[in-house]
Design a protein around this motif. Structure first.
Motif, PDB file in Angstrom:
ATOM      1  N   UNK A 126       0.845  -1.190   0.000  1.00  0.00           N
ATOM      2  CA  UNK A 126       0.000   0.000   0.000  1.00  0.00           C
ATOM      3  C   UNK A 126       0.884   1.245   0.000  1.00  0.00           C
ATOM      4  N   UNK A 127       0.596   2.195  -0.897  1.00  0.00           N
ATOM      5  CA  UNK A 127       1.384   3.425  -0.953  1.00  0.00           C
ATOM      6  C   UNK A 127       1.147   4.255   0.299  1.00  0.00           C
ATOM      7  N   UNK A 128       2.041   5.216   0.513  1.00  0.00           N
ATOM      8  CA  UNK A 128       1.878   6.077   1.685  1.00  0.00           C
ATOM      9  C   UNK A 128       0.587   6.883   1.602  1.00  0.00           C
ATOM     10  N   UNK A 129       0.232   7.299   0.396  1.00  0.00           N
ATOM     11  CA  UNK A 129      -1.013   8.060   0.229  1.00  0.00           C
ATOM     12  C   UNK A 129      -2.214   7.180   0.572  1.00  0.00           C
ATOM     13  N   UNK A 130      -2.217   5.952   0.043  1.00  0.00           N
ATOM     14  CA  UNK A 130      -3.329   5.043   0.342  1.00  0.00           C
ATOM     15  C   UNK A 130      -3.375   4.711   1.826  1.00  0.00           C
ATOM     16  N   UNK A 131      -2.214   4.530   2.422  1.00  0.00           N
ATOM     17  CA  UNK A 131      -2.184   4.221   3.851  1.00  0.00           C
ATOM     18  C   UNK A 131      -2.689   5.402   4.677  1.00  0.00           C
ATOM     19  N   UNK A 132      -2.348   6.625   4.266  1.00  0.00           N
ATOM     20  CA  UNK A 132      -2.837   7.797   4.988  1.00  0.00           C
ATOM     21  C   UNK A 132      -4.355   7.909   4.878  1.00  0.00           C
ATOM     22  N   UNK A 133      -4.888   7.648   3.698  1.00  0.00           N
ATOM     23  CA  UNK A 133      -6.334   7.711   3.519  1.00  0.00           C
ATOM     24  C   UNK A 133      -7.038   6.633   4.332  1.00  0.00           C
ATOM     25  N   UNK A 134      -6.476   5.431   4.314  1.00  0.00           N
ATOM     26  CA  UNK A 134      -7.055   4.324   5.077  1.00  0.00           C
ATOM     27  C   UNK A 134      -6.972   4.606   6.578  1.00  0.00           C
ATOM     28  N   UNK A 135      -5.810   5.064   7.033  1.00  0.00           N
ATOM     29  CA  UNK A 135      -5.637   5.358   8.451  1.00  0.00           C
ATOM     30  C   UNK A 135      -6.563   6.462   8.921  1.00  0.00           C
TER      31      UNK A 135
END
Length: 385
Positions: free
Chosen positions: A1-10
């Motif tokens: 998971x990219x950092x952007x996707x992880x930030x959105x998920x988090x």
């Protein structure tokens, strides 16, 4: 998971709703120009392909709440209570940015609070400026969301002010400038006095070169005494020489400096003066001869940091020497020193050799195994979603 996707998920996981936007900013490698920034000198960093992402959501009150993949609980503060002594720990970086925006002219009395969630793959403590990645991602996000209209050089000042006043680290403006102004396969030639910045093509990709980072996993802390002591020594040297800063001391002035200064202060001064010249020479050499010719300047920079500025450690010296012995075009420690990382400019085909030999040398000495990886000069801070 990219950092952007992880930030959105988090963000959605912590706050129970999707974010309204996501921004990211990179860490940086300083190709050359160490401890010159706070001496009004020249630096030459580039943004790397390791980033910190921040997802943002609006609130209907004036509270800023920040959460992170590395923190157990969110931290929150009311906008009216933002102050350097009101925050601490990891949250000082994002919350310090919000405070610094107000200090540099933003009208925060009429903005609403936000929820922020941070995710990063910039190594912490490796000298790759994970702190500036946080500051610049948050600064860009808040500037856009609140409609402040600051340009990127001003946002770099915001990040520096947050780091100086809220975090308590007396760093210059190089890291934030690289994170905000960087471009692919290029470095930022920054005059730290005028803040004029030129983006200079590096040509690593064209010439088949890789930049290898050797994180020796000896952690450093800029807010601790070593960095501050070096800065104080530089300021004392400039005063004794009647200069506004060491930027105004020319290599030809070093003979006089040696007569006037005690040995330690002279060596600190000599590093900064010669390092400024090495930055200028590196930019010129890149333009005239290409990246394959800058190796001797990188090597000389490390010697100066090791012997004159005394900010290297045995692990960094071993990383540099091993890379040089196994085909690196040039190598040096990078960052503030006392730990962190070394960098080596290596022909693509020799990257596995240099990596293997560095790991073997550390194992033979009984040192902790370093993290060895390549980075690419990459785009600076941006909105991702």
């Amino acid at each position: 998971m990219s950092e952007v996707a992880e930030a959105m998920h988090g963000f959605a996981e912590w706050f129970g709703r999707p974010p309204i936007g996501t921004w990211s900013a990179p860490g940086r490698v300083n190709l050359i120009g160490e401890h010159t920034d706070y001496n009004d000198g020249f630096v030459f960093p580039f943004a790397i392909d390791r980033r910190t992402a921040v997802a943002l959501g609006d609130r209907d009150d004036r509270v800023i709440r920040v959460a992170s993949s590395l923190a157990a609980e969110p931290v929150e503060v009311h906008l009216d209570e933002l102050a350097p002594d009101a925050v601490s720990g990891w949250s000082a970086y994002p919350l310090g940015v919000a405070w610094a925006l107000g200090e540099l002219g933003a009208d925060l009395e009429h903005v609403r609070g936000v929820d922020l969630y941070l995710s990063s793959n910039v190594p912490v403590g490796a000298g790759l400026s994970s702190s500036a990645a946080i500051e610049c991602a948050v600064a860009l996000a808040l500037d856009e969301h609140w409609g402040l209209g600051f340009d990127r050089p001003t946002l770099a000042k915001v990040g520096q002010l947050a780091e100086n006043r809220v975090v308590g680290a007396p760093t210059g403006i190089m890291d934030q400038s690289a994170s905000l102004l960087g471009e692919a396969d290029a470095a930022v030639f920054l005059d730290c006095r005028s803040l004029d910045a030129d983006v200079i093509p590096l040509g690593f990709e064209t010439d088949g070169l890789s930049l290898v980072v050797i994180d020796v996993r000896v952690e450093h802390a800029h807010a601790s005494g070593g960095y501050a002591a070096r800065r104080a020594s530089c300021e004392a040297g400039a005063r004794a020489l009647g200069a506004e800063s060491l930027r105004d001391v020319h290599p030809d002035d070093l003979a006089r400096a040696e007569e006037l200064l005690d040995d330690e202060t002279f060596r600190r001064v000599r590093h900064v003066v010669t390092e400024n010249q090495r930055v200028l020479d590196t930019v010129r050499t890149l333009r005239e001869d290409g990246p394959g010719a800058i190796g001797p300047l990188l090597d000389a920079s490390h010697v100066s940091m090791r012997d004159d500025f005394e900010i290297s450690v045995p692990e960094l010296d071993l990383a540099v020497e091993t890379a040089q012995a196994h085909g690196a075009i040039g190598a040096r420690m990078t960052g503030g020193g006392f730990g962190g990382s070394a960098i080596a400019l290596v022909i693509d085909g020799l990257v596995p050799v240099v990596t293997h030999e560095v790991l073997a040398a550390f194992a033979e000495r009984g040192y902790r195994e370093p993290a060895v990886f390549t980075v690419r000069p990459s785009q600076g801070a941006r909105r991702d979603a």
